[in-house]
Structure formats: structure tokens, C-alpha cells
Write an enzyme that holds these catalytic residues in place. Structure first.
Site, PDB file in Angstrom:
ATOM      1  N   VAL A  21       0.986  -1.183   0.191  1.00 11.45           N
ATOM      2  CA  VAL A  21      -0.350   0.383   0.581  1.00 11.45           C
ATOM      3  C   VAL A  21       0.958   1.362  -0.254  1.00 11.45           C
ATOM      4  CG1 VAL A  21      -1.991   1.721   1.064  1.00 11.45           C
ATOM      5  CG2 VAL A  21      -1.808  -1.138   1.234  1.00 11.45           C
ATOM      6  N   SER A 112      -9.318  -2.041   7.991  1.00 16.35           N
ATOM      7  CA  SER A 112      -9.075  -3.235   7.397  1.00 16.35           C
ATOM      8  C   SER A 112     -10.816  -3.681   7.871  1.00 16.35           C
ATOM      9  CB  SER A 112      -8.437  -3.766   7.988  1.00 16.35           C
ATOM     10  OG  SER A 112      -8.631  -5.865   7.262  1.00 16.35           O
ATOM     11  N   SER A 113     -11.858  -4.219   6.437  1.00 14.83           N
ATOM     12  CA  SER A 113     -12.986  -4.301   6.558  1.00 14.83           C
ATOM     13  C   SER A 113     -12.647  -5.826   8.067  1.00 14.83           C
ATOM     14  CB  SER A 113     -12.926  -5.174   5.148  1.00 14.83           C
ATOM     15  OG  SER A 113     -12.566  -6.096   5.008  1.00 14.83           O
ATOM     16  N   CYS A 114     -12.082  -6.206   8.362  1.00 11.99           N
ATOM     17  CA  CYS A 114     -11.903  -7.860   9.367  1.00 11.99           C
ATOM     18  C   CYS A 114     -12.406  -6.555  10.469  1.00 11.99           C
ATOM     19  CB  CYS A 114     -10.627  -8.392   9.306  1.00 11.99           C
ATOM     20  SG  CYS A 114      -9.882  -7.181  10.130  1.00 11.99           S
ATOM     21  N   TYR A 141      -5.946  -9.086  14.984  1.00 10.29           N
ATOM     22  CA  TYR A 141      -5.559  -7.747  14.338  1.00 10.29           C
ATOM     23  C   TYR A 141      -6.932  -6.430  14.213  1.00 10.29           C
ATOM     24  CZ  TYR A 141      -4.381  -5.955   9.418  1.00 10.29           C
ATOM     25  OH  TYR A 141      -4.057  -4.886   8.419  1.00 10.29           O
ATOM     26  N   HIS A 184      -1.990 -13.503   1.876  1.00  7.92           N
ATOM     27  CA  HIS A 184      -3.931 -13.184   1.435  1.00  7.92           C
ATOM     28  C   HIS A 184      -3.771 -14.468  -0.067  1.00  7.92           C
ATOM     29  CE1 HIS A 184      -3.077  -9.045   3.193  1.00  7.92           C
ATOM     30  NE2 HIS A 184      -4.079  -9.868   4.019  1.00  7.92           N
TER      31      HIS A 184
HETATM   32  N1  LIG Z   1      -3.342  -6.249   2.440  1.00  2.32           N
HETATM   33  C1  LIG Z   1      -4.587  -5.633   2.400  1.00  2.32           C
HETATM   34  O1  LIG Z   1      -4.771  -6.317   2.021  1.00  2.32           O
HETATM   35  C2  LIG Z   1      -5.274  -4.668   3.190  1.00  2.32           C
HETATM   36  C3  LIG Z   1      -6.319  -4.435   3.764  1.00  2.32           C
HETATM   37  C4  LIG Z   1      -6.854  -3.538   4.302  1.00  2.32           C
HETATM   38  C5  LIG Z   1      -6.091  -2.303   4.634  1.00  2.32           C
HETATM   39  N2  LIG Z   1      -4.583  -2.731   4.545  1.00  2.32           N
HETATM   40  C6  LIG Z   1      -4.241  -2.305   5.236  1.00  2.32           C
HETATM   41  O2  LIG Z   1      -2.743  -1.348   4.684  1.00  2.32           O
HETATM   42  C7  LIG Z   1      -1.029  -0.782   5.552  1.00  2.32           C
HETATM   43  C8  LIG Z   1      -0.827  -1.637   4.135  1.00  2.32           C
HETATM   44  O3  LIG Z   1      -0.618  -2.756   4.426  1.00  2.32           O
HETATM   45  P1  LIG Z   1       0.203  -3.723   3.169  1.00  2.32           P
HETATM   46  O4  LIG Z   1      -0.245  -4.451   2.487  1.00  2.32           O
HETATM   47  O5  LIG Z   1       0.869  -2.571   2.725  1.00  2.32           O
HETATM   48  O6  LIG Z   1       1.593  -4.684   4.438  1.00  2.32           O
HETATM   49  P2  LIG Z   1       2.744  -4.741   3.962  1.00  2.32           P
HETATM   50  O7  LIG Z   1       2.399  -4.764   2.001  1.00  2.32           O
HETATM   51  O8  LIG Z   1       3.625  -5.684   4.620  1.00  2.32           O
HETATM   52  O9  LIG Z   1       3.447  -3.743   4.008  1.00  2.32           O
HETATM   53  C9  LIG Z   1       2.958  -3.359   5.434  1.00  2.32           C
HETATM   54  C10 LIG Z   1       5.056  -2.154   5.513  1.00  2.32           C
HETATM   55  O10 LIG Z   1       4.877  -1.628   6.924  1.00  2.32           O
HETATM   56  C11 LIG Z   1       6.162  -1.690   7.253  1.00  2.32           C
HETATM   57  N3  LIG Z   1       6.866  -1.986   8.922  1.00  2.32           N
HETATM   58  C12 LIG Z   1       5.962  -2.882   9.531  1.00  2.32           C
HETATM   59  N4  LIG Z   1       6.616  -3.062  11.089  1.00  2.32           N
HETATM   60  C13 LIG Z   1       7.075  -1.795  11.168  1.00  2.32           C
HETATM   61  C14 LIG Z   1       7.607  -1.201  12.097  1.00  2.32           C
HETATM   62  N5  LIG Z   1       7.769  -1.598  13.106  1.00  2.32           N
HETATM   63  N6  LIG Z   1       8.975  -0.750  11.747  1.00  2.32           N
HETATM   64  C15 LIG Z   1       8.972  -0.240  10.585  1.00  2.32           C
HETATM   65  N7  LIG Z   1       8.273  -0.063   9.598  1.00  2.32           N
HETATM   66  C16 LIG Z   1       7.333  -1.147   9.958  1.00  2.32           C
HETATM   67  C17 LIG Z   1       6.821  -2.792   7.061  1.00  2.32           C
HETATM   68  O11 LIG Z   1       7.937  -2.765   6.314  1.00  2.32           O
HETATM   69  P3  LIG Z   1       9.525  -3.526   5.945  1.00  2.32           P
HETATM   70  O12 LIG Z   1       9.200  -3.212   4.197  1.00  2.32           O
HETATM   71  O13 LIG Z   1      10.536  -3.404   7.113  1.00  2.32           O
HETATM   72  O14 LIG Z   1       8.969  -4.955   6.651  1.00  2.32           O
HETATM   73  C18 LIG Z   1       6.521  -2.927   5.405  1.00  2.32           C
HETATM   74  O15 LIG Z   1       7.084  -1.254   4.660  1.00  2.32           O
HETATM   75  C19 LIG Z   1      -2.226  -1.711   6.957  1.00  2.32           C
HETATM   76  O16 LIG Z   1      -2.588  -1.185   7.573  1.00  2.32           O
HETATM   77  C20 LIG Z   1      -3.100  -2.321   6.379  1.00  2.32           C
HETATM   78  O17 LIG Z   1      -3.985  -2.957   7.802  1.00  2.32           O
HETATM   79  C21 LIG Z   1      -4.068  -3.608   3.983  1.00  2.32           C
HETATM   80  C1  LIG Z   2      -7.195  -8.202   4.770  1.00  2.00           C
HETATM   81  C2  LIG Z   2      -6.870  -9.214   5.768  1.00  2.00           C
HETATM   82  O1  LIG Z   2      -7.924 -10.603   5.397  1.00  2.00           O
HETATM   83  C3  LIG Z   2      -7.789 -11.600   6.157  1.00  2.00           C
HETATM   84  O2  LIG Z   2      -8.981 -12.332   6.167  1.00  2.00           O
HETATM   85  P1  LIG Z   2      -9.350 -12.627   4.902  1.00  2.00           P
HETATM   86  O3  LIG Z   2     -10.162 -11.865   3.875  1.00  2.00           O
HETATM   87  O4  LIG Z   2      -9.628 -14.096   5.405  1.00  2.00           O
HETATM   88  O5  LIG Z   2      -7.741 -13.066   3.965  1.00  2.00           O
HETATM   89  P2  LIG Z   2      -6.961 -14.634   3.084  1.00  2.00           P
HETATM   90  O6  LIG Z   2      -5.971 -15.151   3.609  1.00  2.00           O
HETATM   91  O7  LIG Z   2      -6.874 -13.144   1.902  1.00  2.00           O
HETATM   92  O8  LIG Z   2      -7.942 -15.290   2.609  1.00  2.00           O
HETATM   93  C4  LIG Z   2      -9.389 -15.321   2.347  1.00  2.00           C
HETATM   94  C5  LIG Z   2     -10.157 -16.549   1.749  1.00  2.00           C
HETATM   95  O9  LIG Z   2      -9.208 -17.437   1.132  1.00  2.00           O
HETATM   96  C6  LIG Z   2      -9.751 -18.720   1.208  1.00  2.00           C
HETATM   97  N1  LIG Z   2      -7.622 -19.233   0.591  1.00  2.00           N
HETATM   98  C7  LIG Z   2      -8.108 -20.007  -0.004  1.00  2.00           C
HETATM   99  N2  LIG Z   2      -6.810 -20.183  -0.359  1.00  2.00           N
HETATM  100  C8  LIG Z   2      -6.123 -19.903   0.532  1.00  2.00           C
HETATM  101  C9  LIG Z   2      -5.071 -19.600   0.001  1.00  2.00           C
HETATM  102  O10 LIG Z   2      -3.920 -19.809  -0.464  1.00  2.00           O
HETATM  103  N3  LIG Z   2      -4.155 -18.079   0.832  1.00  2.00           N
HETATM  104  C10 LIG Z   2      -4.590 -17.517   1.746  1.00  2.00           C
HETATM  105  N4  LIG Z   2      -4.188 -16.524   2.449  1.00  2.00           N
HETATM  106  N5  LIG Z   2      -6.449 -17.554   1.506  1.00  2.00           N
HETATM  107  C11 LIG Z   2      -6.923 -18.458   0.875  1.00  2.00           C
HETATM  108  C12 LIG Z   2      -9.214 -18.380   3.011  1.00  2.00           C
HETATM  109  O11 LIG Z   2      -9.086 -19.972   3.455  1.00  2.00           O
HETATM  110  C13 LIG Z   2      -9.915 -17.506   3.289  1.00  2.00           C
HETATM  111  O12 LIG Z   2     -11.459 -17.782   2.965  1.00  2.00           O
HETATM  112  C14 LIG Z   2      -7.441 -11.039   7.473  1.00  2.00           C
HETATM  113  O13 LIG Z   2      -6.772 -11.969   8.258  1.00  2.00           O
HETATM  114  C15 LIG Z   2      -6.806 -10.210   8.039  1.00  2.00           C
HETATM  115  O14 LIG Z   2      -7.312 -10.115   9.175  1.00  2.00           O
HETATM  116  C16 LIG Z   2      -6.951  -9.046   7.311  1.00  2.00           C
HETATM  117  O15 LIG Z   2      -8.261  -7.983   7.291  1.00  2.00           O
END
Ligand SMILES: NC(=O)c1ccc[n+]([C@@H]2O[C@H](COP(=O)([O-])OP(=O)(O)OC[C@H]3O[C@@H](n4cnc5c(N)ncnc54)[C@H](OP(=O)(O)O)[C@@H]3O)[C@@H](O)[C@H]2O)c1
Ligand SMILES: C[C@@H]1O[C@H](OP(=O)(O)OP(=O)(O)OC[C@H]2O[C@@H](n3cnc4c(=O)[nH]c(N)nc43)[C@H](O)[C@@H]2O)[C@@H](O)[C@H](O)[C@@H]1O
Length: 324
Positions: A21, A112-114, A141, A184
């Protein structure tokens, strides 16, 4: 409620700029006339409260986008509850309090939507928060994220600061984590389908039953919505950020398999959790501001797989477990 925050000439700190992000927010901010501030984890560990206070006092950002967090998929959330609760509460508290001490004018927190109850009404409106029990696989989380959005509201009420929160749905795209245990669903299925095709394997294993429904948003669309909120939104309530459409995991797996190519049969691993049955966000508040996503799920998956192919050979895809 929606006073404009002009980014022109502003110093914007993107915390977590190397993440999926954060790097998308950097790409989006590049077209704004602002100065972007960043710090790697080696330069600034956000778990270090004194370090964050010093950094903020020294660099004096005008705005902060909080894209730093401990993030992972369903299995990582379930296996490491202490890390997901402690790290996220610490990082977000340090950033919000550090920003307040250094008189940061605008701050955007990402949840996050969770955060919503496991069995919330669908689509989920913002006011469904705290109306029922959470999904157990990610309640740690979720509780951290609820504390983050409440801390922004508390500072706003007590001190009158313009700290806002966005709740994105499940995101995917370039820069995602493709490690099979901690990722994910989209990066996991894309990698598994790609490796099956390369090896000539005939199955694509999907966790759980395939029946849960998920809403997905491409990360560049998410970044566009986030910058738009940063510039135009000043309300106390958090705002849902999503596409407004969801599909079953089984259908997602078929779509990913067809984009990657190769002739695979989809199988289901019932030993893995399904998580919440459905979490489609009600995005009417965001859409009423005139914002819309640009990617369909299909075009976003194609773009992401093209990115994956361009970066995999150069070793620029995250395939190993993230640093803890
Ligand atoms: N991915 C999704 O599906 C999703 C959905 C909804 C909301 N979000 C939100 O979007 C935001 C970013 O998510 P993302 O998917 O981009 O995650 P990400 O790819 O894992 O990136 C997280 C970043 O945070 C940095 N970070 C974590 N702990 C740190 C620490 N102690 N000090 C300095 N940097 C630190 C990491 O640094 P490093 O590069 O050094 O590891 C990384 O650059 C989060 O708040 C998450 O809740 C994500
Ligand atoms: C956005 C994030 O979503 C997360 O929930 P959540 O949607 O279930 O996150 P995911 O890990 O994306 O899983 C979504 C759905 O995909 C299924 N799934 C199927 N195959 C796979 C696989 O190979 N890997 C993964 N990871 N899932 C898989 C999983 O069981 C679940 O029903 C939360 O745990 C976090 O807190 C956050 O909110």
C-alpha cells in the site's frame, strides 16, 4: 465536515513506504505537488516510541499516511495473535501520538474490513462497527485496528486535530506479499497457479471450502481513494474503501487459473480455515464523494500477473516470510 487539505508544498510522511500500500501511495502522490518523506525500518523502527517522537520532531511532516503495520493473511493472523495485536497497537500508537506532539495537521490511519462483526449485515455500513462478535481468526488484528481508529477519534475530540481513518477491503496488486504461508489469497493463488504451470502440475490447491465471499480492490485504486480522502475528508467517522463487488473464493481461483494459464483442476483443503463467510463493504459514503475504482477484478488480476512475471526473474517479488 469536508474541509480541503491542500497538498501543494506539504511535507507528507508515508510510513511503510516499502509495503504494497505504501509504495502505491508513493506512486499516487508523485502526481501531487508535495514533498514525500520516508524512512526504512532500519532508519526508524516504528515500535520504538522515543525514536518515532524524535523523528517527527526532527522532520516535521505536515501530513502522515499510516501504511505501516504488521499485515498477513488468514493463517498468519490465526498463528501469531500476539504479534498482530502488540505490533499494530504499538506502531499505530507511536505514530499517532508522535504526530500529535509534532503538530502534524492531517493524519490518515488505515484499518481493514475485518474490524466489523463476523456476521455483519451485507453490504457492511460504517456504523456496523462494534455491533457483534468478531471473526476469531483475525480478532487480534481487528482489535488493534479498532483501537487505532478510536485513537484518531479520541485525539480529534480532545484536541481538535484532523485525524481521519479509512477501512480498505482486501487489497492486491504490485508489491504484494507472495509468501505462501503469510500472504493473502490472491498472491497465494497466483503464485501456486504459476508454479503449477511451470512444473506441469495439474492441481491448484485452495484453502477452505471455496464458499466464502470476498471483495477485492486493486492497490492503485486504493491509493487513489486514500489520497482523495487525505485531501478532501475531515469527518470523525471512518470511511469504507472498496469496489462494492464480491465473489466466492472458488470463482476467484478459477479466474486466477485462467489468467495464469495452464490446465489445472481446483481442489479444496478443508484443514484450512474459511474465516468470515462474507465481508462486502457498503461503499456508498465513498462513492457519494464521486470516487470510483478504475480496475475491474479481471483487469486488476491481469495487471498484477504481468507485474509478477516482469519482476520474478529479477528477484523483486516477495516470496519469503516477511521480517517480524
Ligand atoms: N493488504 C491488504 O489486503 C490490506 C487490506 C486492508 C487494509 N490494509 C492496510 O494497509 C496497510 C499496509 O498494508 P500492506 O498490505 O501494504 O502491508 P505490507 O506490504 O506488509 O507493508 C507494511 C509495511 O509496514 C512496514 N512496517 C511494519 N512494521 C514496521 C516497523 N516496526 N517499523 C517500520 N516499518 C514497519 C513494513 O516494513 P518492511 O518493508 O521493513 O517490512 C512494510 O513496509 C496496513 O495498515 C493494512 O492494515 C491492507
Ligand atoms: C484483509 C485481511 O484479510 C484477512 O482475512 P481474509 O479475508 O480471510 O484473508 P485471506 O488470507 O486473503 O483469505 C481469504 C479467503 O481465501 C481462502 N484461501 C484459499 N486459498 C488460500 C491461500 O492459498 N492463501 C490464503 N491466504 N487464503 C486462501 C481463505 O481460506 C479465506 O477463506 C485477515 O486475516 C486480515 O486480518 C485482514 O483483514
Amino acid at each position: 465536515m469536508n474541509e480541503t487539505f491542500d497538498l501543494k508544498g506539504k511535507r507528507v510522511f508515508v510510513a511503510g513506504h516499502r509495503g504494497m500500500v505504501g509504495s502505491a501511495v508513493l506512486r499516487r502522490l508523485a502526481v501531487e505537488d508535495c514533498e514525500i518523506l520516508t524512512a526504512t525500518r532500519a532508519e526508524l523502527d516504528l515500535l520504538d516510541q522515543a525514536g518515532v517522537r524524535r523523528w517527527m520532531a526532527d522532520r516535521r511532516p505536515d501530513a502522515v499516511v499510516m501504511a505501516a503495520a504488521k499485515v498477513g493473511g488468514i493463517l498468519a493472523n490465526d498463528r501469531f495473535p500476539a504479534d498482530f495485536l502488540y505490533d499494530n497497537v504499538a506502531v499505530q500508537t507511536n505514530l499517532i501520538e508522535g504526530a500529535f506532539r509534532s503538530e502534524v495537521g492531517k493524519l490518515l490511519f488505515l484499518g481493514s474490513s475485518c474490524i466489523y462483526p463476523k456476521l455483519a449485515p451485507q453490504p457492511i455500513p460504517e456504523d456496523a462497527l462494534l455491533t457483534g462478535p468478531l471473526e476469531p481468526t483475525n480478532e487480534w488484528y481487528a482489535i488493534a485496528k479498532i483501537a487505532g481508529l478510536k485513537l484518531c477519534q479520541a485525539y480529534r475530540r480532545q484536541y481538535g486535530v484532523n485525524y481521519i481513518s479509512a477501512m480498505p477491503t482486501n487489497l492486491y496488486g504490485p508489491g504484494d506479499n507472495f509468501h505462501l504461508e503469510s500472504s493473502h489469497v490472491i498472491p497465494a493463488l497466483m503464485r501456486k497457479a504459476h508454479e503449477a504451470k511451470q512444473a506441469g502440475h495439474k492441481t491448484l490447491q485452495v484453502w477452505g471450502s471455496g464458499t466464502p465471499m470476498r471483495e477485492f480492490l486493486h492497490v492503485d485504486d486504493a491509493a487513489d481513494a486514500l489520497v482523495s480522502l487525505l485531501k478532501t475528508y475531515s469527518g470523525e467517522s471512518h470511511v469504507n474503501v472498496g469496489s462494492g463487488q464480491d465473489i466466492t473464493i472458488a470463482e476467484l481461483a478459477r479466474t486466477v487459473a485462467s489468467i495464469v494459464g495452464g490446465d489445472v483442476e481446483i481442489t479444496f483443503d478443508a484443514t484450512k480455515p474459511d474465516g468470515t463467510p462474507r465481508k462486502l463493504l457498503d461503499v456508498s459514503r465513498l462513492f457519494a464523494m464521486g470516487w470510483r475504482p478504475r480496475y475491474s477484478l479481471h483487469s486488476g488480476l491481469e495487471q498484477t500477473y504481468a507485474w509478477f512475471l516482469r519482476h520474478i526473474e529479477a528477484g523483486q517479488v516477495r516470496l519469503t516470510a516477511p521480517e517480524s
